[in-house]
Design a protein around this motif. Sequence first.
Motif, mmCIF file in Angstrom:
data_model
loop_
_atom_site.group_PDB
_atom_site.id
_atom_site.type_symbol
_atom_site.label_atom_id
_atom_site.label_comp_id
_atom_site.label_asym_id
_atom_site.label_seq_id
_atom_site.Cartn_x
_atom_site.Cartn_y
_atom_site.Cartn_z
ATOM 1 N N ALA A 1 7.829 4.343 15.962
ATOM 2 C CA ALA A 1 6.830 4.099 17.012
ATOM 3 C C ALA A 1 5.461 4.607 16.587
ATOM 4 C CB ALA A 1 7.246 4.786 18.303
ATOM 5 N N PHE A 2 4.443 3.893 17.054
ATOM 6 C CA PHE A 2 3.056 4.318 16.876
ATOM 7 C C PHE A 2 2.320 3.977 18.168
ATOM 8 C CE2 PHE A 2 -1.393 3.624 15.713
ATOM 9 C CZ PHE A 2 -1.668 4.858 15.139
ATOM 10 N N ALA B 1 7.948 -1.079 6.943
ATOM 11 C CA ALA B 1 6.865 -1.986 6.550
ATOM 12 C C ALA B 1 6.043 -2.402 7.769
ATOM 13 C CB ALA B 1 7.432 -3.213 5.842
ATOM 14 N N VAL B 2 6.717 -2.630 8.885
ATOM 15 C CA VAL B 2 6.015 -2.978 10.130
ATOM 16 C C VAL B 2 5.153 -1.800 10.568
ATOM 17 C CG1 VAL B 2 6.308 -3.616 12.548
ATOM 18 C CG2 VAL B 2 7.798 -4.627 10.802
ATOM 19 N N TYR B 3 5.721 -0.613 10.523
ATOM 20 C CA TYR B 3 4.974 0.595 10.902
ATOM 21 C C TYR B 3 3.728 0.769 10.038
ATOM 22 C CZ TYR B 3 3.799 5.436 11.826
ATOM 23 O OH TYR B 3 3.122 6.581 12.158
ATOM 24 N N ALA B 4 3.857 0.534 8.745
ATOM 25 C CA ALA B 4 2.719 0.698 7.831
ATOM 26 C C ALA B 4 1.537 -0.171 8.252
ATOM 27 C CB ALA B 4 3.138 0.380 6.394
ATOM 28 N N VAL B 5 1.824 -1.337 8.786
ATOM 29 C CA VAL B 5 0.742 -2.225 9.229
ATOM 30 C C VAL B 5 0.195 -1.780 10.581
ATOM 31 C CG1 VAL B 5 0.134 -4.599 9.879
ATOM 32 C CG2 VAL B 5 1.591 -4.178 7.879
ATOM 33 N N VAL B 6 1.045 -1.627 11.586
ATOM 34 C CA VAL B 6 0.544 -1.339 12.934
ATOM 35 C C VAL B 6 -0.120 0.029 13.045
ATOM 36 C CG1 VAL B 6 2.156 -2.934 14.039
ATOM 37 C CG2 VAL B 6 2.728 -0.491 13.914
ATOM 38 N N SER B 7 0.253 0.964 12.178
ATOM 39 C CA SER B 7 -0.355 2.303 12.243
ATOM 40 C C SER B 7 -1.679 2.381 11.484
ATOM 41 C CB SER B 7 0.615 3.356 11.713
ATOM 42 O OG SER B 7 0.868 3.154 10.330
ATOM 43 N N TYR C 1 3.421 0.666 19.930
ATOM 44 C CA TYR C 1 4.276 -0.246 19.170
ATOM 45 C C TYR C 1 5.573 0.490 18.898
ATOM 46 C CZ TYR C 1 0.186 -3.146 18.119
ATOM 47 O OH TYR C 1 -0.911 -3.945 18.207
ATOM 48 N N ARG C 2 6.691 -0.171 19.188
ATOM 49 C CA ARG C 2 8.009 0.375 18.871
ATOM 50 C C ARG C 2 8.720 -0.583 17.910
ATOM 51 N NH1 ARG C 2 8.030 0.432 24.261
ATOM 52 N NH2 ARG C 2 9.843 -0.927 24.409
ATOM 53 N N MET C 3 9.402 -0.021 16.935
ATOM 54 C CA MET C 3 10.124 -0.800 15.949
ATOM 55 C C MET C 3 11.602 -0.455 16.016
ATOM 56 S SD MET C 3 7.072 0.324 13.740
ATOM 57 C CE MET C 3 6.455 0.883 15.309
ATOM 58 N N GLU C 4 12.437 -1.488 16.082
ATOM 59 C CA GLU C 4 13.890 -1.290 16.090
ATOM 60 C C GLU C 4 14.504 -2.233 15.062
ATOM 61 O OE1 GLU C 4 15.660 -1.399 20.141
ATOM 62 O OE2 GLU C 4 13.586 -1.753 20.760
ATOM 63 N N ALA D 1 3.440 9.047 16.454
ATOM 64 C CA ALA D 1 3.383 8.500 15.100
ATOM 65 C C ALA D 1 4.675 8.882 14.390
ATOM 66 C CB ALA D 1 2.160 9.031 14.355
ATOM 67 N N GLU D 2 5.686 8.044 14.566
ATOM 68 C CA GLU D 2 6.992 8.253 13.953
ATOM 69 C C GLU D 2 7.253 7.082 13.016
ATOM 70 O OE1 GLU D 2 10.239 9.297 16.639
ATOM 71 O OE2 GLU D 2 8.725 9.602 18.208
#
Length: 154
Positions: free
Chosen positions: A79-80, A19-25, A93-96, A74-75
């Motif tokens: 990460a994006f 969900a975080v990736y969907a926003v930041v990307s 941006y990295r998400m963990e 773009a993973e």
Amino acid sequence: MPASLTFEDSIHVEAEPSAVYAVVSDVTRTGEWSPTCRECWWDEDHGPRPGAWFTGLNATPDREWKTRSQVVVAEPGVAFGWSVGPGRVVWTYRMEPSGSGTRLTESWEFTSEGQAYFVERFGEHAADQVTVRSAAAREDIPATLAALKRIIEQ
């Protein structure tokens, strides 16, 4: 000038990494959270995938400018990131996964190539401009992360 200048900060967001990736990307939303970037738009038929291009419109009280950027990572859920110039500045941006949510980290790297470009563009004022841009990143990243947290957790 140093080989590169870097800065990063992190925040906990109560949402899954996907969900975080969907926003930041979604670079078309950048103006919602960035203190400097007012808007971004993808090149025709481009989107959040490596090699894709987009344009950004930035503004400060002193000036307004556009940038051209290329997606370098773009993973989904991981990460994006993109390279401005490209090759001058890299934003990522990295998400963990973290507890019930995500640790979101934003990083900034002002590359040696970018600094060389500033020497070419600003001459004797290059060091001052590098200092200004470094200070802006250090101020903007925590503000950006706080805004992203508010947006994502709504």
